[in-house]
Design a protein around this motif. Structure first.
Motif, mmCIF file in Angstrom:
data_model
loop_
_atom_site.group_PDB
_atom_site.id
_atom_site.type_symbol
_atom_site.label_atom_id
_atom_site.label_comp_id
_atom_site.label_asym_id
_atom_site.label_seq_id
_atom_site.Cartn_x
_atom_site.Cartn_y
_atom_site.Cartn_z
ATOM 1 N N LEU A 1 18.692 11.792 -6.916
ATOM 2 C CA LEU A 1 17.612 12.286 -8.098
ATOM 3 C C LEU A 1 17.440 11.269 -9.317
ATOM 4 O O LEU A 1 16.394 10.951 -9.828
ATOM 5 C CB LEU A 1 18.419 13.424 -8.782
ATOM 6 C CG LEU A 1 17.768 14.670 -8.171
ATOM 7 C CD1 LEU A 1 18.642 16.048 -8.661
ATOM 8 C CD2 LEU A 1 16.497 15.028 -8.388
ATOM 9 N N LYS A 2 18.780 10.298 -9.503
ATOM 10 C CA LYS A 2 18.739 9.330 -10.373
ATOM 11 C C LYS A 2 17.729 8.333 -10.331
ATOM 12 O O LYS A 2 17.102 7.948 -10.967
ATOM 13 C CB LYS A 2 19.999 8.917 -10.712
ATOM 14 C CG LYS A 2 20.222 7.927 -11.713
ATOM 15 C CD LYS A 2 21.630 7.364 -11.816
ATOM 16 C CE LYS A 2 21.616 6.365 -13.043
ATOM 17 N NZ LYS A 2 23.113 5.732 -13.151
ATOM 18 N N LEU A 3 17.715 7.888 -8.799
ATOM 19 C CA LEU A 3 16.828 7.054 -8.354
ATOM 20 C C LEU A 3 15.224 7.366 -8.575
ATOM 21 O O LEU A 3 14.525 6.470 -9.002
ATOM 22 C CB LEU A 3 17.253 6.504 -6.936
ATOM 23 C CG LEU A 3 16.240 5.370 -6.344
ATOM 24 C CD1 LEU A 3 16.259 4.061 -7.072
ATOM 25 C CD2 LEU A 3 16.541 5.141 -4.806
ATOM 26 N N ALA A 4 15.035 8.564 -8.017
ATOM 27 C CA ALA A 4 13.683 9.079 -8.194
ATOM 28 C C ALA A 4 13.258 9.183 -9.567
ATOM 29 O O ALA A 4 12.012 8.883 -9.626
ATOM 30 C CB ALA A 4 14.058 10.511 -7.536
ATOM 31 N N THR A 61 1.927 0.097 -11.291
ATOM 32 C CA THR A 61 1.694 -0.793 -12.558
ATOM 33 C C THR A 61 2.238 -1.940 -12.247
ATOM 34 O O THR A 61 1.856 -2.960 -13.089
ATOM 35 C CB THR A 61 2.364 -0.259 -13.898
ATOM 36 O OG1 THR A 61 3.726 0.068 -13.580
ATOM 37 C CG2 THR A 61 1.680 1.261 -14.218
ATOM 38 N N LYS A 62 3.111 -2.271 -11.525
ATOM 39 C CA LYS A 62 3.728 -3.368 -11.114
ATOM 40 C C LYS A 62 3.256 -4.346 -10.085
ATOM 41 O O LYS A 62 3.392 -5.649 -9.797
ATOM 42 C CB LYS A 62 5.252 -3.114 -10.736
ATOM 43 C CG LYS A 62 6.092 -2.745 -12.059
ATOM 44 C CD LYS A 62 7.760 -2.377 -11.588
ATOM 45 C CE LYS A 62 8.410 -2.143 -12.884
ATOM 46 N NZ LYS A 62 8.466 -3.034 -13.616
ATOM 47 N N LEU A 63 2.549 -3.746 -9.088
ATOM 48 C CA LEU A 63 2.012 -4.307 -7.942
ATOM 49 C C LEU A 63 0.591 -4.915 -8.356
ATOM 50 O O LEU A 63 -0.147 -4.296 -8.992
ATOM 51 C CB LEU A 63 1.883 -3.451 -6.762
ATOM 52 C CG LEU A 63 3.157 -2.972 -6.338
ATOM 53 C CD1 LEU A 63 3.041 -1.886 -5.272
ATOM 54 C CD2 LEU A 63 4.278 -4.084 -5.454
ATOM 55 N N SER A 119 0.830 -1.210 0.177
ATOM 56 C CA SER A 119 0.064 -0.070 -0.087
ATOM 57 C C SER A 119 0.657 1.420 0.055
ATOM 58 O O SER A 119 0.571 2.141 -0.519
ATOM 59 C CB SER A 119 -0.838 -0.069 1.136
ATOM 60 O OG SER A 119 -0.265 -0.243 2.519
ATOM 61 N N ILE A 120 1.956 1.189 0.699
ATOM 62 C CA ILE A 120 2.813 2.334 0.782
ATOM 63 C C ILE A 120 3.507 2.563 -0.358
ATOM 64 O O ILE A 120 3.661 3.765 -1.053
ATOM 65 C CB ILE A 120 3.992 2.245 1.695
ATOM 66 C CG1 ILE A 120 3.473 1.910 3.201
ATOM 67 C CG2 ILE A 120 4.800 3.500 2.041
ATOM 68 C CD1 ILE A 120 2.414 2.925 3.808
ATOM 69 N N LEU A 121 4.128 1.427 -0.984
ATOM 70 C CA LEU A 121 4.755 1.721 -2.396
ATOM 71 C C LEU A 121 3.676 2.128 -3.632
ATOM 72 O O LEU A 121 3.876 2.656 -4.397
ATOM 73 C CB LEU A 121 5.196 0.302 -2.924
ATOM 74 C CG LEU A 121 6.538 -0.340 -2.261
ATOM 75 C CD1 LEU A 121 6.937 -1.750 -2.817
ATOM 76 C CD2 LEU A 121 7.531 0.755 -2.107
ATOM 77 N N HIS A 122 2.503 1.466 -3.518
ATOM 78 C CA HIS A 122 1.633 2.102 -4.379
ATOM 79 C C HIS A 122 1.246 3.518 -4.432
ATOM 80 O O HIS A 122 0.862 3.974 -5.348
ATOM 81 C CB HIS A 122 0.275 1.110 -4.039
ATOM 82 C CG HIS A 122 -0.760 1.218 -4.957
ATOM 83 N ND1 HIS A 122 -1.776 2.014 -5.298
ATOM 84 C CD2 HIS A 122 -1.096 0.160 -6.060
ATOM 85 C CE1 HIS A 122 -2.592 1.868 -6.361
ATOM 86 N NE2 HIS A 122 -2.023 0.620 -6.697
ATOM 87 N N ALA A 123 1.060 3.979 -3.165
ATOM 88 C CA ALA A 123 0.762 5.499 -3.291
ATOM 89 C C ALA A 123 2.171 6.169 -3.461
ATOM 90 O O ALA A 123 2.044 7.540 -3.667
ATOM 91 C CB ALA A 123 0.539 5.700 -1.744
ATOM 92 N N ALA A 124 3.359 5.604 -3.540
ATOM 93 C CA ALA A 124 4.485 6.606 -3.808
ATOM 94 C C ALA A 124 4.886 6.731 -5.080
ATOM 95 O O ALA A 124 5.603 7.691 -5.455
ATOM 96 C CB ALA A 124 5.780 5.644 -2.931
ATOM 97 N N SER A 125 4.357 5.860 -6.196
ATOM 98 C CA SER A 125 4.820 6.038 -7.499
ATOM 99 C C SER A 125 3.972 5.177 -8.514
ATOM 100 O O SER A 125 3.516 4.296 -8.239
ATOM 101 C CB SER A 125 6.122 5.375 -7.586
ATOM 102 O OG SER A 125 6.380 5.327 -9.021
ATOM 103 N N MET A 131 9.312 8.845 -8.840
ATOM 104 C CA MET A 131 8.926 9.392 -7.658
ATOM 105 C C MET A 131 8.888 11.007 -7.565
ATOM 106 O O MET A 131 10.129 11.423 -7.365
ATOM 107 C CB MET A 131 9.788 8.890 -6.327
ATOM 108 C CG MET A 131 9.403 7.548 -6.139
ATOM 109 S SD MET A 131 10.586 6.952 -4.790
ATOM 110 C CE MET A 131 10.128 7.903 -3.474
ATOM 111 N N ASP A 132 8.038 11.585 -8.329
ATOM 112 C CA ASP A 132 8.080 13.076 -8.371
ATOM 113 C C ASP A 132 8.208 13.794 -7.226
ATOM 114 O O ASP A 132 8.921 14.900 -7.133
ATOM 115 C CB ASP A 132 6.805 13.579 -9.094
ATOM 116 C CG ASP A 132 6.732 12.801 -10.587
ATOM 117 O OD1 ASP A 132 7.823 12.675 -10.972
ATOM 118 O OD2 ASP A 132 5.663 13.040 -11.171
#
Length: 540
Positions: free
Chosen positions: A102-105, A58-60, A47-53, A110-111
Motif C-alpha cells: 500500500l505504501k508503494l502504491a 508525467t515522468k516518461l 506503454s505499460i507504465l504509462h497506463a499504470a499511473s 497506483m489507485d
C-alpha cells in the motif's frame, strides 16, 4: 451495450492482460529500465507504465531509456508484487505484505493496486466492534506529562484498563496523535507475551483521522501484523483519508481532537523589518510559546486557515509599500510557498474561508481605499474577481455565519464607519444591513453561536461591545470590555470570547455571554499592531 457485447469486451481485456503478462515473464520488447535507488533495476515497458499511473505519465517521454525512482522503505518483494499487478491485473497477497505494498502504491499513485489491497483487507477483516470509551478520571499528572511518563515504570506497569482510560481521554496532552500510538506501542512491547491480547482494544483509543497516511502505513501497519482486527482499524483509517464519502459508516474512527491541543496562533510582528512570527497560546494552561517564524517581511496583511495551511495575503513593507504577494505556510512541515499573486495590491484587508472558498476583502493600496473582493482557487492556484462591496473600506472586520460573509465598520478616507453589509457567496451579491451603534475601525469581531460580537476599536479608542443578531438584523449593547484598545483580535472557545489586546496593552480577556461578564485571564508577551489569530489543533 448489451450483455453479449459486455462479455466480449471483458474477454478482450482479459486476453490482453494475459498476453502482456507473457512480456513480463519472458522479457520481450523491453524499452526502459526502472532504476530504484540502491542499485535495483527492473526492465519494463513504457506503454505499460504509462497506463499504470499518472506519476509515470508525467515522468516518461519518447526518448527516455532509464527512469530513476526513490523507493526508500519499500521491500523488493513489494516492488515485484506491484509489477505483477501492473502486467496481470491481479496478485497474490499475504497479510504481512499489504502495508508495504500500500505504501508503494501510494508512492507510485497506483489507485488500482490500492483498491485491490483494500478489497483484500475487507475480506480478511470481519470484526467491526465499537470503540471502547470510558469517562473515569485519570491523574492530571499523567494527562499533562504523557510524553515524559511513557518510558517510565509508572506507565509501563499500569494495567490495561488504566492505559485504555488514559489513551481515551480528551484531556491527554500531546502535540500529535502519533505520540499516543507510540506510547501504546511502547506499553504493549514492554511485555508482549502477556499484553498482545490487549493490542486491539488499545489501538481503538487512537484517533487515526488525525494521523497522516504515511504514519498509518509506516508505523501503525507495523503493529497490525499480529492482529487481523488491527488491520480493520488501519483499513478504516485509510478509507477516512482517501474516501471522504465513507466517513459516516466508519464507526470505529474518532476524529475529535483532544481538548488540550487547541491553541491560538497569533500571526504578526511587533516591529517592521522583522520576520513574521507565530506565537502559540495554550487555551488550557494560558501559556505562550514561540511556534515558528516565516521569512516574510511584511505587515498589515490578512490571513486565512485552510487545509492545515496559513495563507498570508498582501500587506505593506518599506520597499513595495502595499503589495499583492501571497504565501502559504504548512503547519505540518513548516514549508513556506509563494502562490499566485492577487489581482490587486492590498493591505489592511480581511480574509475568510467559506466551504473551502477563500475570499480577500477590501483594503488599501497606497492610492485608493478598496471595495473589491477576490476569491482564491486553491486547486488551480489562481484568482477571480467577485462582486464588490457597497462601501470602500479598510481596517474593517469580517466573519462567516451560515455561508455568508458579514463585513463591519472600518475606515473610508478620514471617516470611521459603522456600516454593515453581507455577501451571499452562492448568489455573488452584497446587501446593506442595519449599521452598528458605534463607528469602529481596527476592532475585533467574532461569532458565538447565533450572534456576532464587535469589540472595541478606534474611535479614540473605545471599550464598547455590541452584539448583532443576523436573523433579525438587530443590535444590542453588551458589557464593556475591561480595557480601551484597538487592533484587538478575538476567537470563540467553549462558547466564550477570548479577546487578545492590540496597540495599547497586553491584556487577554475572556467574555462569558451567559452572564455578560468580562475578566482578565492572561497577558500577551508584547502588544501588537494589525495581527491575526486562528484556533488550531496542534495535533494536526
Amino acid at each position: 451495450m448489451n450483455d453479449s457485447d459486455h462479455q466480449t469486451q471483458m474477454l478482450h481485456g482479459f486476453n490482453h492482460m494475459q498476453y502482456m503478462s507473457t512480456f513480463f515473464t519472458s522479457g520481450t520488447y523491453y524499452d526502459i529500465e526502472l532504476i530504484i535507488i540502491g542499485d535495483k533495476r527492473y526492465k519494463t515497458h513504457k506503454s505499460i507504465l504509462h497506463a499504470a499511473s499518472p506519476l509515470f505519465r508525467t515522468k516518461l517521454n519518447q526518448n527516455i531509456r532509464e527512469l530513476v525512482m526513490n523507493c526508500e522503505g519499500i521491500r523488493d518483494e513489494s516492488i515485484a508484487k506491484a509489477f505483477e499487478f501492473i502486467y496481470k491485473g491481479t496478485v497474490e497477497l499475504r497479510l504481512e505484505q499489504v502495508a508495504n505494498i500500500l505504501k508503494l502504491a501510494d508512492m507510485w499513485q497506483m489507485d488500482g493496486l490500492k483498491k485491490y489491497c483494500y478489497s483484500y483487507l475487507e475480506i480478511v477483516c470481519q470484526d467491526n466492534r465499537q470503540v471502547y470509551q470510558k469517562n473515569e478520571e485519570i491523574d492530571d499528572y499523567l494527562l499533562d506529562n504523557f510524553l515524559r511518563i511513557t518510558k517510565h515504570e509508572k506507565f509501563l506497569n499500569m494495567s490495561a484498563d488504566n492505559v485504555k482510560r488514559l489513551l481515551s481521554s480528551d484531556d491527554l496532552q500531546v502535540s500529535s496523535e502519533g505520540q499516543v500510538f507510540e506510547g501504546l506501542s511502547h506499553w504493549v512491547k514492554h511485555d508482549w507475551t502477556n499484553r498482545k491480547n490487549d493490542l486491539y482494544s488499545l489501538m481503538k483509543c487512537v484517533r487515526y483521522p488525525l494521523c497522516s497516511i504515511s504514519f498509518l502505513l509506516e508505523e501503525v501497519a507495523s503493529l497490525c501484523c499480529e492482529s487481523v482486527e488491527g488491520y480493520q482499524l488501519l483499513l478504516d483509517a485509510l478509507k477516512w483519508h482517501e474516501i471522504p464519502q465513507k466517513r459516516s459508516t466508519l464507526s470505529l474512527m474518532n476524529s475529535k481532537s483532544r481538548k488540550k491541543n487547541k491553541q491560538v496562533l497569533i500571526i504578526g510582528r511587533k516591529n517592521i523589518g522583522m520576520s513574521v512570527g507565530i506565537k502559540a497560546y495554550n487555551l488550557r494552561t494560558k501559556s505562550w510559546t514561540v511556534y515558528h517564524k516565516m521569512d516574510i517581511r511584511s505587515t498589515d496583511f490578512s490571513t486565512a486557515m485552510f487545509k492545515n495551511n496559513v495563507f498570508v495575503f498582501g500587506g505593506w513593507n518599506f520597499v513595495d509599500r502595499s503589495h499583492n504577494r501571497v504565501y502559504s505556510f504548512d503547519l505540518l512541515t513548516g514549508a513556506l510557498k509563494n502562490l499566485a499573486p492577487m489581482k490587486v495590491k492590498r493591505s489592511l484587508s480581511t480574509a475568510v474561508v467559506v466551504n473551502g472558498r477563500i475570499f480577500v476583502i477590501g483594503g488599501y493600496n497606497q492610492e485608493n481605499i478598496l471595495d473589491t473582493v477576490e476569491e482564491y482557487d486553491y486547486v488551480k492556484n489562481s484568482w477571480i474577481k467577485v462582486a464588490s462591496m457597497k462601501r470602500k473600506r479598510h481596517c474593517h472586520a469580517s466573519v462567516v455565519y451560515k455561508e455568508d460573509i458579514y463585513v463591519f465598520g472600518g475606515e473610508n478616507e478620514d471617516e470611521y464607519l459603522n456600516s454593515v453589509e453581507v455577501f451571499n457567496t452562492k448568489k455573488n451579491q452584497w446587501k446593506i444591513l442595519r449599521p452598528m451603534k458605534w463607528k469602529r475601525s481596527s476592532f475585533a469581531a467574532v461569532v458565538v453561536e447565533d450572534y456576532i460580537y464587535c469589540i472595541g476599536g478606534n474611535d479614540s479608542p473605545i471599550d464598547n461591545v455590541e452584539r448583532y443578531d443576523p436573523e433579525s438584523d438587530t443590535w444590542t449593547v453588551a458589557g464593556n470590555s475591561l480595557v480601551k484598545d484597538f487592533n484587538q483580535v478575538a476567537i470563540c472557545h467553549d462558547r466564550k470570547i477570548i479577546c487578545f489586546a492590540g496597540y495599547w496593552n497586553t491584556t487577554v480577556q475572556e467574555y462569558d455571554p451567559a452572564n455578560d461578564q468580562w475578566k482578565i485571564i492572561s497577558q500577551m508577551p508584547n502588544n501588537r499592531n494589525h495581527y491575526t489569530a486562528h484556533v488550531v489543533d496542534l495535533c494536526l
